[in-house]
Design a protein around this motif. Structure first.
Motif, PDB file in Angstrom:
ATOM      1  N   ARG A 132       0.940  -1.227   0.208  1.00  0.00           N
ATOM      2  CA  ARG A 132       0.034  -0.309  -0.072  1.00  0.00           C
ATOM      3  C   ARG A 132       1.120   1.338  -0.067  1.00  0.00           C
ATOM      4  N   ALA A 133       1.897   1.188   0.659  1.00  0.00           N
ATOM      5  CA  ALA A 133       2.717   2.321   0.869  1.00  0.00           C
ATOM      6  C   ALA A 133       3.042   2.973  -0.708  1.00  0.00           C
ATOM      7  N   SER A 134       2.748   4.458  -0.729  1.00  0.00           N
ATOM      8  CA  SER A 134       3.120   4.997  -1.975  1.00  0.00           C
ATOM      9  C   SER A 134       2.327   4.573  -2.960  1.00  0.00           C
ATOM     10  N   ARG A 135       1.387   3.938  -2.946  1.00  0.00           N
ATOM     11  CA  ARG A 135       0.274   3.592  -4.032  1.00  0.00           C
ATOM     12  C   ARG A 135      -1.060   3.818  -3.658  1.00  0.00           C
ATOM     13  N   PRO A 136      -1.428   5.301  -3.449  1.00  0.00           N
ATOM     14  CA  PRO A 136      -2.686   5.523  -2.997  1.00  0.00           C
ATOM     15  C   PRO A 136      -4.021   5.123  -3.815  1.00  0.00           C
ATOM     16  N   LEU A 137      -3.835   4.792  -5.130  1.00  0.00           N
ATOM     17  CA  LEU A 137      -4.989   4.230  -5.726  1.00  0.00           C
ATOM     18  C   LEU A 137      -5.056   2.626  -5.563  1.00  0.00           C
ATOM     19  N   TYR A 138      -4.124   1.887  -5.378  1.00  0.00           N
ATOM     20  CA  TYR A 138      -4.149   0.702  -4.966  1.00  0.00           C
ATOM     21  C   TYR A 138      -4.631   0.529  -3.607  1.00  0.00           C
ATOM     22  N   ALA A 139      -4.057   1.353  -2.853  1.00  0.00           N
ATOM     23  CA  ALA A 139      -4.510   1.181  -1.168  1.00  0.00           C
ATOM     24  C   ALA A 139      -5.867   1.363  -1.180  1.00  0.00           C
ATOM     25  N   ALA A 140      -6.558   2.531  -2.086  1.00  0.00           N
ATOM     26  CA  ALA A 140      -7.860   2.768  -1.781  1.00  0.00           C
ATOM     27  C   ALA A 140      -8.898   1.521  -2.504  1.00  0.00           C
TER      28      ALA A 140
END
Length: 295
Positions: A132-140
């Motif tokens: 998730r870190a540094s990947r806001p669209l993946y994390a969301a």
């Protein structure tokens, strides 16, 4: 698997999965779902459908996460679009559109097939190893529940994997010293990506003058020729970006393993072919990064 095999296998699998993810941006079912909320402008729809998982964010967040859109274009539609379709409504509308489109393209029997269920299980297994870190669209997207229906679970997992690779790609572009305009311009000059990428240039909000200024900066770095093609150094830099992206995206494919990655590539490739044959990609079949235009 060795590192080299992991990277090449992961990229091949992602190429197939990109089509499973990206067709939703072009399907008439998506247009109808968002038109029902009064969202008919193409940019507004795109920002809402892809950004809905982020929540009721402002233009700055969307500009940062989407990377290659001019901020003034984003600000023309965000956050105003959330007054027409709330983020959670956009997420649900996107899923309904995918359901209807896949049933139209494949048929009800095919979407309930063992092959679709197997592909979904494999893709979800790969996606669970994303960072998730540094990947806001993946994390969301990872915060969204996994749909019960296998064909929608597959689309959800393909979207997760696409956004995971995309987040790594943005880091690779930054590491290569390519700003959003330079990334777009160099991407549009890169081999067999040219036709699709040049169409995407016209949709990201940059003026002809701004694009030319980006090309000038690339020429000053020895990466671009006067006639708008990549120099050997420019082509090498683009290869470096893709290889760095592969390295940053290795986790899911290491987790899935060689046999699982090969099987998922086979299953997703067959599905991608059926989507393409049904006219799912009016601008041509996407490759990793193309469908969402990160350069």
């Amino acid at each position: 698997m060795t590192t080299t095999v992991i990277l090449s296998a992961g990229r091949r699998c992602q190429t197939a999965l990109e089509a499973v993810h990206a067709f939703s941006y072009f399907t008439p079912e998506t247009f109808r779902e968002f038109a029902a909320f009064g969202v008919e402008d193409g940019h507004a729809r795109y920002f809402a459908e892809r950004g809905g998982a982020l929540g009721r964010v402002g233009a700055g967040t969307v500009t940062a996460a989407f990377h290659v859109f001019k901020h003034e274009l984003v600000a023309r539609h965000v956050p105003e679009v959330w007054e027409r379709v709330a983020p959670e409504e956009a997420v649900a509308a996107r899923l309904r559109a995918c359901d209807a489109a896949l049933r139209r393209i494949l048929g009800d029997e095919a979407v309930a097939s063992p092959e679709i269920a197997e592909a979904a299980e494999l893709a979800l297994r790969a996606a669970e190893a994303g960072e998730r870190a540094s990947r806001p669209l993946y994390a969301a997207q990872a915060d969204q529940p996994v749909p019960d229906a296998p064909h929608l679970a597959l689309w959800h997992a393909a979207t997760l994997l696409r956004e995971h690779r995309g987040g790594g790609h943005l880091a690779a572009l930054a590491g290569a010293g390519l700003d959003p305009v330079e990334a777009l311009v160099s991407h549009a000059a890169d081999g067999d990506r040219r036709t699709l990428s040049r169409r995407l240039l016209r949709t990201r909000g940059w003026s002809a003058e701004e694009l030319e200024e980006g090309a000038r900066r690339l020429r000053e770095r020895g990466l671009f020729t006067a006639d708008g093609t990549l120099t050997p150094a420019g082509a090498a830099l683009r290869r470096d970006v893709e290889e760095a992206t592969d390295r940053l995206d290795a986790g899911p494919w290491e987790h899935l393993g060689a046999d699982g990655t090969a099987r998922l590539t086979e299953l997703a490739g067959g599905l991608a072919g059926r989507i393409a044959a049904a006219g799912g990609f009016p601008m041509g079949s996407p490759r990793p990064g193309d469908g969402t235009g990160e350069g």
